[in-house]
Design a protein around this motif. Sequence first.
Motif, PDB file in Angstrom:
ATOM      1  N   ALA A  15       0.905  -1.267  -0.026  1.00  0.00           N
ATOM      2  CA  ALA A  15       0.120   0.103  -0.146  1.00  0.00           C
ATOM      3  C   ALA A  15       0.840   1.381   0.354  1.00  0.00           C
ATOM      4  O   ALA A  15       0.548   2.301  -0.687  1.00  0.00           O
ATOM      5  CB  ALA A  15      -1.065  -0.038   1.279  1.00  0.00           C
ATOM      6  N   GLY A  16       1.977   1.196   0.699  1.00  0.00           N
ATOM      7  CA  GLY A  16       2.924   2.564   0.671  1.00  0.00           C
ATOM      8  C   GLY A  16       3.842   2.645  -0.210  1.00  0.00           C
ATOM      9  O   GLY A  16       4.829   3.352  -0.373  1.00  0.00           O
ATOM     10  N   ASP A  17       3.896   1.596  -1.239  1.00  0.00           N
ATOM     11  CA  ASP A  17       4.919   1.769  -2.276  1.00  0.00           C
ATOM     12  C   ASP A  17       4.837   2.784  -3.411  1.00  0.00           C
ATOM     13  O   ASP A  17       5.836   3.052  -4.118  1.00  0.00           O
ATOM     14  CB  ASP A  17       5.101   0.221  -2.885  1.00  0.00           C
ATOM     15  CG  ASP A  17       5.657  -0.910  -2.089  1.00  0.00           C
ATOM     16  OD1 ASP A  17       6.101  -0.509  -0.967  1.00  0.00           O
ATOM     17  OD2 ASP A  17       5.469  -1.870  -2.386  1.00  0.00           O
ATOM     18  N   GLY A  18       3.728   3.224  -3.764  1.00  0.00           N
ATOM     19  CA  GLY A  18       3.456   3.997  -4.772  1.00  0.00           C
ATOM     20  C   GLY A  18       4.766   5.414  -4.949  1.00  0.00           C
ATOM     21  O   GLY A  18       4.953   5.536  -5.908  1.00  0.00           O
ATOM     22  N   PRO A  19       4.920   6.055  -3.716  1.00  0.00           N
ATOM     23  CA  PRO A  19       5.397   7.249  -3.936  1.00  0.00           C
ATOM     24  C   PRO A  19       7.235   6.797  -4.534  1.00  0.00           C
ATOM     25  O   PRO A  19       7.677   7.731  -5.328  1.00  0.00           O
ATOM     26  CB  PRO A  19       5.831   7.811  -2.546  1.00  0.00           C
ATOM     27  CG  PRO A  19       4.483   7.328  -1.960  1.00  0.00           C
ATOM     28  CD  PRO A  19       4.154   6.081  -2.424  1.00  0.00           C
ATOM     29  N   ARG A  20       7.728   5.720  -4.159  1.00  0.00           N
ATOM     30  CA  ARG A  20       9.060   5.415  -4.603  1.00  0.00           C
ATOM     31  C   ARG A  20       8.898   4.568  -5.846  1.00  0.00           C
ATOM     32  O   ARG A  20       9.897   4.736  -6.755  1.00  0.00           O
ATOM     33  CB  ARG A  20       9.971   4.951  -3.467  1.00  0.00           C
ATOM     34  CG  ARG A  20      11.474   4.443  -3.879  1.00  0.00           C
ATOM     35  CD  ARG A  20      12.211   4.238  -2.778  1.00  0.00           C
ATOM     36  NE  ARG A  20      13.629   3.936  -3.216  1.00  0.00           N
ATOM     37  CZ  ARG A  20      14.450   2.733  -3.008  1.00  0.00           C
ATOM     38  NH1 ARG A  20      13.789   2.108  -2.035  1.00  0.00           N
ATOM     39  NH2 ARG A  20      15.612   2.711  -3.350  1.00  0.00           N
ATOM     40  N   LEU A  21       8.137   3.601  -5.855  1.00  0.00           N
ATOM     41  CA  LEU A  21       7.922   2.616  -6.993  1.00  0.00           C
ATOM     42  C   LEU A  21       7.599   3.224  -8.324  1.00  0.00           C
ATOM     43  O   LEU A  21       8.099   2.912  -9.231  1.00  0.00           O
ATOM     44  CB  LEU A  21       6.984   1.628  -6.396  1.00  0.00           C
ATOM     45  CG  LEU A  21       7.303   0.178  -7.197  1.00  0.00           C
ATOM     46  CD1 LEU A  21       8.590  -0.395  -7.425  1.00  0.00           C
ATOM     47  CD2 LEU A  21       6.397  -0.882  -6.648  1.00  0.00           C
ATOM     48  N   ALA A  22       6.510   4.142  -8.185  1.00  0.00           N
ATOM     49  CA  ALA A  22       6.226   4.708  -9.516  1.00  0.00           C
ATOM     50  C   ALA A  22       6.939   5.487 -10.274  1.00  0.00           C
ATOM     51  O   ALA A  22       7.369   5.289 -11.563  1.00  0.00           O
ATOM     52  CB  ALA A  22       4.989   5.711  -8.953  1.00  0.00           C
ATOM     53  N   PRO A  23       7.866   6.288  -9.642  1.00  0.00           N
ATOM     54  CA  PRO A  23       8.947   6.862 -10.539  1.00  0.00           C
ATOM     55  C   PRO A  23      10.135   5.974 -11.206  1.00  0.00           C
ATOM     56  O   PRO A  23      10.408   5.955 -12.257  1.00  0.00           O
ATOM     57  CB  PRO A  23       9.456   7.975  -9.393  1.00  0.00           C
ATOM     58  CG  PRO A  23       8.614   8.348  -8.499  1.00  0.00           C
ATOM     59  CD  PRO A  23       7.926   7.039  -8.304  1.00  0.00           C
ATOM     60  N   PHE A  24      10.289   4.870 -10.258  1.00  0.00           N
ATOM     61  CA  PHE A  24      11.335   3.864 -10.802  1.00  0.00           C
ATOM     62  C   PHE A  24      10.477   3.097 -11.998  1.00  0.00           C
ATOM     63  O   PHE A  24      11.170   2.953 -12.884  1.00  0.00           O
ATOM     64  CB  PHE A  24      11.538   2.667  -9.620  1.00  0.00           C
ATOM     65  CG  PHE A  24      12.366   1.573  -9.907  1.00  0.00           C
ATOM     66  CD1 PHE A  24      13.619   1.692 -10.216  1.00  0.00           C
ATOM     67  CD2 PHE A  24      11.530   0.398 -10.221  1.00  0.00           C
ATOM     68  CE1 PHE A  24      14.213   0.579 -10.575  1.00  0.00           C
ATOM     69  CE2 PHE A  24      12.215  -0.560 -10.550  1.00  0.00           C
ATOM     70  CZ  PHE A  24      13.656  -0.792 -10.910  1.00  0.00           C
ATOM     71  N   LEU A  25       9.300   2.730 -11.658  1.00  0.00           N
ATOM     72  CA  LEU A  25       8.781   2.162 -12.847  1.00  0.00           C
ATOM     73  C   LEU A  25       8.701   3.048 -14.249  1.00  0.00           C
ATOM     74  O   LEU A  25       8.863   2.554 -15.218  1.00  0.00           O
ATOM     75  CB  LEU A  25       7.390   1.508 -12.549  1.00  0.00           C
ATOM     76  CG  LEU A  25       7.330   0.539 -11.287  1.00  0.00           C
ATOM     77  CD1 LEU A  25       5.757   0.590 -10.744  1.00  0.00           C
ATOM     78  CD2 LEU A  25       7.806  -0.814 -11.964  1.00  0.00           C
TER      79      LEU A  25
END
Length: 149
Positions: free
Chosen positions: A37-47
């Motif tokens: 649930a808390g992965d969006g802020p770091r994972l989205a830019p990486f993806l």
Amino acid sequence: MNPMASESAAARELIDDFAQRSADGRFAALRSLIPGAGDGPRLAPFLLAVASDASEDDLVRIEAVRVFEILRIDDDSLAEKCRHTLIHLARTDDDWDIRNAAGCAVFDLPGAELELDTMRAVIAAEEESFVRENVAAALEGFLRRRASA
């Protein structure tokens, strides 16, 4: 700290080990990723960076885009950045598989309703009939979901 709001170990491991993996390993890691649930802020830019990297293996890029189907993004500005990057890929990428995945993924993001006219223009301009039909189907599916909600 709320465990639901923190970055998952799976996301940290994916990002930290990504460059050391083979293309097959990067593909497998993305394919098996279940974002927290808390992965969006770091994972989205990486993806987005992986998906936008034309030197990356195409299957890896497509898997990076597909994660957006299950990635929770709660921040409006991050969602907007994701939509705009995916729209750019849908419009301009040399690989039709990437254009297809990116165009369809726009409709999995918060705020997709803001991009309807833009996506209709992307669909109209797409030369590859397979991509045009798939992205149009994703748009129609999005509109059906909204109408029944």
